[in-house]
Design a protein around this motif. Structure first.
Motif, mmCIF file in Angstrom:
data_model
loop_
_atom_site.group_PDB
_atom_site.id
_atom_site.type_symbol
_atom_site.label_atom_id
_atom_site.label_comp_id
_atom_site.label_asym_id
_atom_site.label_seq_id
_atom_site.Cartn_x
_atom_site.Cartn_y
_atom_site.Cartn_z
ATOM 1 N N GLU A 140 6.784 12.098 10.673
ATOM 2 C CA GLU A 140 6.345 11.617 11.818
ATOM 3 C C GLU A 140 5.667 10.300 11.808
ATOM 4 O O GLU A 140 5.391 9.947 10.906
ATOM 5 C CB GLU A 140 5.140 12.659 12.195
ATOM 6 N N LEU A 141 6.049 9.659 12.849
ATOM 7 C CA LEU A 141 5.254 8.323 12.960
ATOM 8 C C LEU A 141 3.892 8.264 13.356
ATOM 9 O O LEU A 141 3.524 8.214 14.301
ATOM 10 C CB LEU A 141 6.324 7.111 13.973
ATOM 11 N N LYS A 142 3.119 7.809 12.287
ATOM 12 C CA LYS A 142 1.841 8.078 12.463
ATOM 13 C C LYS A 142 1.052 6.928 13.170
ATOM 14 O O LYS A 142 0.013 7.163 13.811
ATOM 15 C CB LYS A 142 1.080 8.496 11.022
ATOM 16 N N SER A 149 9.097 7.290 18.290
ATOM 17 C CA SER A 149 9.435 6.171 19.313
ATOM 18 C C SER A 149 8.727 4.837 18.735
ATOM 19 O O SER A 149 7.643 4.908 18.350
ATOM 20 C CB SER A 149 8.536 6.890 20.616
ATOM 21 N N PHE A 150 9.565 3.664 18.621
ATOM 22 C CA PHE A 150 8.932 2.481 18.703
ATOM 23 C C PHE A 150 10.191 1.582 19.044
ATOM 24 O O PHE A 150 11.062 1.805 19.447
ATOM 25 C CB PHE A 150 8.652 2.401 17.167
ATOM 26 N N GLU A 166 12.310 -9.839 15.688
ATOM 27 C CA GLU A 166 11.055 -9.407 14.867
ATOM 28 C C GLU A 166 11.620 -8.675 13.693
ATOM 29 O O GLU A 166 12.409 -8.063 13.499
ATOM 30 C CB GLU A 166 10.494 -8.386 16.084
ATOM 31 N N TYR A 167 10.521 -8.876 12.662
ATOM 32 C CA TYR A 167 10.988 -8.072 11.394
ATOM 33 C C TYR A 167 9.967 -6.862 11.615
ATOM 34 O O TYR A 167 8.556 -7.051 11.117
ATOM 35 C CB TYR A 167 10.438 -9.148 10.146
ATOM 36 N N PHE A 168 10.307 -5.694 11.378
ATOM 37 C CA PHE A 168 9.708 -4.617 11.366
ATOM 38 C C PHE A 168 9.745 -3.801 10.028
ATOM 39 O O PHE A 168 11.087 -3.660 9.551
ATOM 40 C CB PHE A 168 10.242 -3.531 12.462
ATOM 41 N N VAL A 169 8.918 -3.512 9.503
ATOM 42 C CA VAL A 169 8.567 -2.785 8.155
ATOM 43 C C VAL A 169 8.293 -1.340 8.251
ATOM 44 O O VAL A 169 7.131 -0.965 8.900
ATOM 45 C CB VAL A 169 7.961 -3.420 7.069
ATOM 46 N N LEU A 170 9.111 -0.391 7.885
ATOM 47 C CA LEU A 170 8.688 0.924 8.093
ATOM 48 C C LEU A 170 8.217 1.445 6.466
ATOM 49 O O LEU A 170 9.265 1.554 5.797
ATOM 50 C CB LEU A 170 9.949 1.907 8.490
ATOM 51 N N LEU A 171 6.930 1.999 6.502
ATOM 52 C CA LEU A 171 6.671 2.366 5.300
ATOM 53 C C LEU A 171 6.303 3.755 5.203
ATOM 54 O O LEU A 171 6.121 4.547 6.223
ATOM 55 C CB LEU A 171 4.892 1.822 5.086
ATOM 56 N N GLY A 172 6.290 4.367 4.087
ATOM 57 C CA GLY A 172 6.126 5.712 3.911
ATOM 58 C C GLY A 172 6.387 6.283 2.526
ATOM 59 O O GLY A 172 7.435 5.643 1.703
ATOM 60 N N PRO A 173 5.919 7.277 2.205
ATOM 61 C CA PRO A 173 6.064 7.859 0.886
ATOM 62 C C PRO A 173 7.654 8.525 0.655
ATOM 63 O O PRO A 173 8.168 8.723 1.833
ATOM 64 C CB PRO A 173 5.131 9.090 0.811
ATOM 65 N N GLU A 207 6.238 -8.475 10.208
ATOM 66 C CA GLU A 207 5.579 -9.016 11.359
ATOM 67 C C GLU A 207 4.690 -7.751 11.995
ATOM 68 O O GLU A 207 3.773 -7.752 12.491
ATOM 69 C CB GLU A 207 6.359 -9.440 12.365
ATOM 70 N N LYS A 208 5.566 -6.542 12.142
ATOM 71 C CA LYS A 208 5.111 -5.508 12.547
ATOM 72 C C LYS A 208 5.384 -4.427 11.534
ATOM 73 O O LYS A 208 6.439 -4.331 10.778
ATOM 74 C CB LYS A 208 5.588 -4.967 14.109
ATOM 75 N N VAL A 209 4.407 -3.181 11.578
ATOM 76 C CA VAL A 209 4.458 -2.180 10.628
ATOM 77 C C VAL A 209 4.419 -0.601 11.200
ATOM 78 O O VAL A 209 3.871 -0.757 12.309
ATOM 79 C CB VAL A 209 3.605 -2.197 9.460
ATOM 80 N N GLY A 210 5.205 0.238 10.624
ATOM 81 C CA GLY A 210 5.140 1.496 11.049
ATOM 82 C C GLY A 210 5.000 2.360 9.784
ATOM 83 O O GLY A 210 5.498 2.270 8.737
ATOM 84 N N ILE A 211 4.009 3.419 9.996
ATOM 85 C CA ILE A 211 3.690 4.243 8.962
ATOM 86 C C ILE A 211 4.295 5.760 8.993
ATOM 87 O O ILE A 211 3.977 6.296 10.194
ATOM 88 C CB ILE A 211 2.280 4.565 8.532
ATOM 89 N N LEU A 212 5.453 6.105 8.385
ATOM 90 C CA LEU A 212 6.215 7.510 8.568
ATOM 91 C C LEU A 212 5.646 8.493 7.423
ATOM 92 O O LEU A 212 5.884 8.253 6.305
ATOM 93 C CB LEU A 212 7.691 7.074 8.662
ATOM 94 N N ILE A 213 5.165 9.545 7.724
ATOM 95 C CA ILE A 213 4.669 10.756 7.006
ATOM 96 C C ILE A 213 5.156 11.827 7.272
ATOM 97 O O ILE A 213 4.933 12.319 8.546
ATOM 98 C CB ILE A 213 3.259 10.488 6.761
ATOM 99 N N ASN A 214 5.920 12.661 6.333
ATOM 100 C CA ASN A 214 6.492 14.099 6.886
ATOM 101 C C ASN A 214 7.056 13.879 8.029
ATOM 102 O O ASN A 214 6.914 14.758 8.883
ATOM 103 C CB ASN A 214 5.104 14.886 6.841
#
Length: 290
Positions: A208-210, A20-21, A27-34, A199-206
């Motif tokens: 799940e949005l952490k 959920s986000f 807005e510029y949203f960057v989704l980070l994750g391995p 501008e906004k960041v999300g961290i996705l791991i395995n």
């Protein structure tokens, strides 16, 4: 505006879990994750290329979860660009407008605008196989935005571009997107890229949005050891709260004591983990006046 509400997706043993986000207009949203965290699967669900097993995709307050990809008016730049090799650059850029039935005069106007912004006029009659990675990136971006989408999805758009040229393209992209004023979701595993563009960041791991928040909130204040480790904060220690006041706490580790400013509710006797960022360290001589 785009809103992802409790979205789930499963392919074989991999799952996206209750994502959920939201991303506001412009807005510029960057989704980070391995690698393997599910970033590409997530934006393919948003684009309509994968069907979620649960949850909703909402665009401008209208649910689009079950709408066909071509009906969503979403621009998508995949990691490998997916340009048509049998068409020249101009035909690639015009393709989306033509299948939408855009009239010839409007096609010419939009083409002229995107060509001017991206400085790609010399490329228009070139074959796709003759382009460099940076040129392909610009053409793929032009094709995605010329249809005037309500949302732009970028999947590792700089992954195949040499390091020396990559940063130049970051700032060209940022400047270009300031013209079109649409929300952007950009996935990457590159922290420098996220800081330069997001501008906004999300961290996705395995799957799940952490954590989500502003670039400063997430990168400076990771909410878990897992996220801190992903962000490269290697100086992670275990300690015990010895005493605290309203403003500060004293933490004791096996090697040293440290005073910290209270930002969370901790009490004497609590066992905690904390990290010290490399950029916050300063080495001085013993008894040197501070």
């Amino acid at each position: 505006m785009i809103e992802i509400d409790n979205l789930g997706f499963q392919a074989d043993k991999f799952k996206l879990k209750n994502i959920s986000f939201n991303v506001a207009q412009k807005e510029y949203f960057v989704l980070l994750g391995p690698t393997g965290s599910g970033k590409t699967s997530l934006i393919k669900c948003i684009a309509g290329l994968y069907k979620p097993t649960s949850g909703k995709v909402i665009k401008n307050r209208n649910e689009i979860t079950n709408i066909l990809p071509e009906k969503r008016n979403i621009g998508y730049v995949p990691q490998r660009f997916a340009l048509f090799p049998h068409m020249d650059v101009q035909d690639n850029i015009e393709f989306g407008m033509k299948i939408r039935g855009t009239d010839a005069k409007e096609i010419k106007t939009r083409l002229g605008s995107v060509v001017e912004w991206l400085k790609i006029a010399p490329l228009l009659k070139r074959e796709i196989d003759s382009l460099s990675g940076g040129e392909k990136q610009k053409v793929s971006l032009a094709r995605a935005v010329v249809v005037r989408p309500d949302l732009l999805l970028l999947d590792e758009p700089f992954a195949s571009i040499e390091e020396s040229f990559r940063k130049k393209l970051w700032f060209e992209l940022k400047k270009f997107l300031s013209y079109i004023e649409i929300p952007v979701i950009h996935i990457t595993h590159n922290l420098d890229e996220a800081c330069a563009l997001g501008e906004k960041v999300g961290i996705l791991i395995n799957g799940e949005l952490k954590q989500t928040g502003s670039v400063t909130q997430v990168l400076d204040h990771p909410c878990s050891k897992e996220i801190a480790s992903f962000l490269g904060y290697n100086n992670i220690f275990k300690g015990t709260v010895v005493r605290n006041t309203k403003a500060k706490s004293l933490i004791r580790t096996d090697s040293f004591d440290i005073k910290i400013i209270n930002r969370v509710n901790i009490q004497p006797g609590d066992q905690i983990e904390f990290c010290i960022r490399q950029q916050d360290l300063k080495i001085i001589r013993e008894n040197y006046p501070i």
